[in-house]
Design a protein around this motif. Structure first.
Motif, mmCIF file in Angstrom:
data_model
loop_
_atom_site.group_PDB
_atom_site.id
_atom_site.type_symbol
_atom_site.label_atom_id
_atom_site.label_comp_id
_atom_site.label_asym_id
_atom_site.label_seq_id
_atom_site.Cartn_x
_atom_site.Cartn_y
_atom_site.Cartn_z
ATOM 1 N N TYR A 148 39.967 33.788 3.486
ATOM 2 C CA TYR A 148 40.684 34.749 2.878
ATOM 3 C C TYR A 148 40.597 34.664 1.516
ATOM 4 C CZ TYR A 148 44.727 37.807 1.362
ATOM 5 O OH TYR A 148 45.298 38.954 0.767
ATOM 6 N N MET A 149 40.186 35.539 0.724
ATOM 7 C CA MET A 149 39.600 35.637 -0.618
ATOM 8 C C MET A 149 40.132 36.557 -1.249
ATOM 9 S SD MET A 149 35.620 35.610 -1.963
ATOM 10 C CE MET A 149 35.322 37.121 -1.449
ATOM 11 N N LEU A 150 40.992 35.975 -2.355
ATOM 12 C CA LEU A 150 41.626 37.045 -3.354
ATOM 13 C C LEU A 150 40.550 37.322 -4.270
ATOM 14 C CD1 LEU A 150 44.964 35.008 -4.069
ATOM 15 C CD2 LEU A 150 44.643 37.399 -2.844
ATOM 16 N N PRO A 151 40.588 38.611 -4.766
ATOM 17 C CA PRO A 151 41.551 39.816 -4.515
ATOM 18 C C PRO A 151 40.989 40.670 -3.220
ATOM 19 C CG PRO A 151 39.917 40.251 -6.231
ATOM 20 C CD PRO A 151 39.511 39.106 -5.748
ATOM 21 N N PHE A 152 39.996 40.265 -2.434
ATOM 22 C CA PHE A 152 39.366 41.141 -1.669
ATOM 23 C C PHE A 152 39.992 41.077 -0.164
ATOM 24 C CE2 PHE A 152 36.256 40.002 -4.840
ATOM 25 C CZ PHE A 152 36.111 41.316 -5.309
ATOM 26 N N GLY A 153 40.811 39.945 -0.013
ATOM 27 C CA GLY A 153 41.744 39.745 1.284
ATOM 28 C C GLY A 153 40.788 39.039 2.283
ATOM 29 N N ASP A 154 41.180 39.482 3.550
ATOM 30 C CA ASP A 154 40.295 39.156 4.789
ATOM 31 C C ASP A 154 38.633 39.189 4.942
ATOM 32 O OD1 ASP A 154 42.566 38.018 6.040
ATOM 33 O OD2 ASP A 154 43.108 40.160 6.702
ATOM 34 N N MET A 172 25.353 31.766 4.684
ATOM 35 C CA MET A 172 26.809 32.450 4.946
ATOM 36 C C MET A 172 26.508 33.975 4.577
ATOM 37 S SD MET A 172 30.497 32.264 2.868
ATOM 38 C CE MET A 172 30.856 30.564 3.459
ATOM 39 N N ILE A 173 26.823 34.584 5.542
ATOM 40 C CA ILE A 173 26.589 36.140 5.502
ATOM 41 C C ILE A 173 27.981 36.933 6.111
ATOM 42 C CG2 ILE A 173 25.282 38.021 6.284
ATOM 43 C CD1 ILE A 173 22.804 36.175 6.690
ATOM 44 N N ASN A 174 28.374 37.638 5.218
ATOM 45 C CA ASN A 174 29.623 38.628 5.586
ATOM 46 C C ASN A 174 29.454 39.572 6.984
ATOM 47 O OD1 ASN A 174 28.130 40.307 3.924
ATOM 48 N ND2 ASN A 174 29.690 41.814 4.228
ATOM 49 N N THR A 175 29.974 39.608 7.810
ATOM 50 C CA THR A 175 29.936 40.424 9.029
ATOM 51 C C THR A 175 30.641 41.694 9.192
ATOM 52 O OG1 THR A 175 31.822 39.528 10.113
ATOM 53 C CG2 THR A 175 29.979 38.403 10.484
ATOM 54 N N GLY A 176 31.522 41.833 8.115
ATOM 55 C CA GLY A 176 32.453 43.366 8.069
ATOM 56 C C GLY A 176 32.295 43.744 6.642
ATOM 57 N N ASN A 177 33.066 45.052 6.185
ATOM 58 C CA ASN A 177 33.173 45.454 4.919
ATOM 59 C C ASN A 177 34.114 44.452 4.323
ATOM 60 O OD1 ASN A 177 31.629 47.648 5.751
ATOM 61 N ND2 ASN A 177 33.497 48.868 6.370
ATOM 62 N N VAL A 178 33.890 44.552 2.959
ATOM 63 C CA VAL A 178 34.701 43.753 2.078
ATOM 64 C C VAL A 178 35.402 44.913 1.251
ATOM 65 C CG1 VAL A 178 34.684 42.077 0.366
ATOM 66 C CG2 VAL A 178 33.304 41.744 2.181
ATOM 67 N N LYS A 179 36.759 44.686 0.951
ATOM 68 C CA LYS A 179 37.442 45.894 0.420
ATOM 69 C C LYS A 179 38.215 45.306 -0.894
ATOM 70 C CE LYS A 179 37.866 48.879 4.247
ATOM 71 N NZ LYS A 179 38.982 49.765 5.137
ATOM 72 N N TYR A 180 38.161 45.992 -1.767
ATOM 73 C CA TYR A 180 39.150 45.921 -3.263
ATOM 74 C C TYR A 180 40.015 47.039 -3.100
ATOM 75 C CZ TYR A 180 40.415 45.427 -7.846
ATOM 76 O OH TYR A 180 41.457 45.384 -8.926
ATOM 77 N N GLU A 181 41.477 46.831 -2.963
ATOM 78 C CA GLU A 181 42.352 47.813 -3.112
ATOM 79 C C GLU A 181 41.870 48.921 -2.189
ATOM 80 O OE1 GLU A 181 43.320 48.644 -7.017
ATOM 81 O OE2 GLU A 181 44.162 46.709 -7.522
ATOM 82 N N ASN A 182 41.720 48.768 -0.706
ATOM 83 C CA ASN A 182 41.282 49.951 0.157
ATOM 84 C C ASN A 182 39.969 50.571 -0.278
ATOM 85 O OD1 ASN A 182 43.591 49.311 1.540
ATOM 86 N ND2 ASN A 182 44.786 50.572 0.529
ATOM 87 N N ILE A 183 39.157 49.988 -1.308
ATOM 88 C CA ILE A 183 38.091 50.487 -1.514
ATOM 89 C C ILE A 183 36.918 49.810 -0.753
ATOM 90 C CG2 ILE A 183 36.365 51.534 -3.177
ATOM 91 C CD1 ILE A 183 38.714 51.930 -5.308
#
Length: 244
Positions: A148-154, A172-183
């Motif tokens: 969990y990473m602010l401000p991007f969430g999960d 380290m590689i992200n597996t899903g979308n990363v969002k900021y305020e639903n964007i």
């Protein structure tokens, strides 16, 4: 007085040896300035906000270095940072083995202090960190981790740590979308970071790099760059300093 002279001579010889590797050997390219090379020769941790893959300073001196460079180029990051330190092999013979538990201490990621330039305050690098899956082999570990990473969430990431002929390679590689305020600001596999610790001649090279392929939206650019790139810098610097 004689003892002080000998200590000074030893220091000069150490600096000269590192400088010789930096300048006469193909470890780094001309993207490093003279001042940056001197910092490395002095044993300091060098942090470079380099923006694009073309500004990478590391040369493909090993198969893993070549792989790392190609993976970063393929990522085509809009934001990119390097963190580098060089140490003498003498006295640091166990350093490569010692870095492995630090990189795999997933729960410990939460306790890494992170300075937020935007908030002008200290926070945990991640608010939470937990292992979803952990596969261990003779040559390394493959983990799936929830962060969990602010401000991007999960944030869900794949972490791979593997032993190489000359060191340790971490990604380290992200597996899903990363969002900021639903964007959605980062698509899957578009946020990647690497740590490569390896022996080179009579030295240990600690090399970290991380980048994000994210849209350059004018009202999000500063927020994204500060949050992602500063975390990459913070993580690598923390790990390198823990090896003191």
């Amino acid at each position: 007085m004689k003892k002080k002279s000998l200590l000074f001579l030893f220091f000069v010889l150490c600096v000269f040896s590192v400088s010789a590797v930096l300048f006469s050997q193909p470890l780094f390219n001309d993207n490093l300035t003279a001042e940056e090379r001197q910092k490395l020769a002095d044993g300091e941790i060098l942090i470079r906000n380099i923006g694009k893959a073309k500004n990478i300073s590391l040369n493909p001196v090993t198969p893993q270095a070549a792989e790392l460079i190609e993976r970063v180029k393929k990522l085509k990051p809009a934001y990119l940072a390097e963190v580098i330190q060089i140490r003498p092999l003498s006295g640091n013979e166990n350093l490569i083995q010692n870095i492995k538990p630090l990189l795999l201490d997933i729960e410990g990621y939460v306790g890494i202090p992170y300075w937020s330039e935007r908030a002008q305050d200290w926070f945990d690098l991640y608010s939470s960190a937990s292992i979803v899956k952990n596969d261990v082999t003779e040559t390394g570990s493959t983990l799936n981790v929830d962060l969990y990473m602010l401000p991007f969430g999960d944030l869900n990431v794949d972490i791979v740590l593997s032993d190489t002929d000359d060191g340790v390679f971490y990604s380290m590689i992200n597996t899903g979308n990363v969002k900021y305020e639903n964007i959605t600001v980062v698509r899957p596999e578009k946020m990647q970071s690497f740590v490569y610790a390896f022996k080179y001649n009579d030295f240990i090279v600690l090399y970290g790099i991380g980048g994000v392929n994210a849209p350059s939206v004018f009202f999000l650019r500063d927020r994204i760059e500060l949050s992602f790139i500063n975390r990459i810098k913070t993580f690598c610097k923390f790990i390198f300093e823990k090896l003191e």
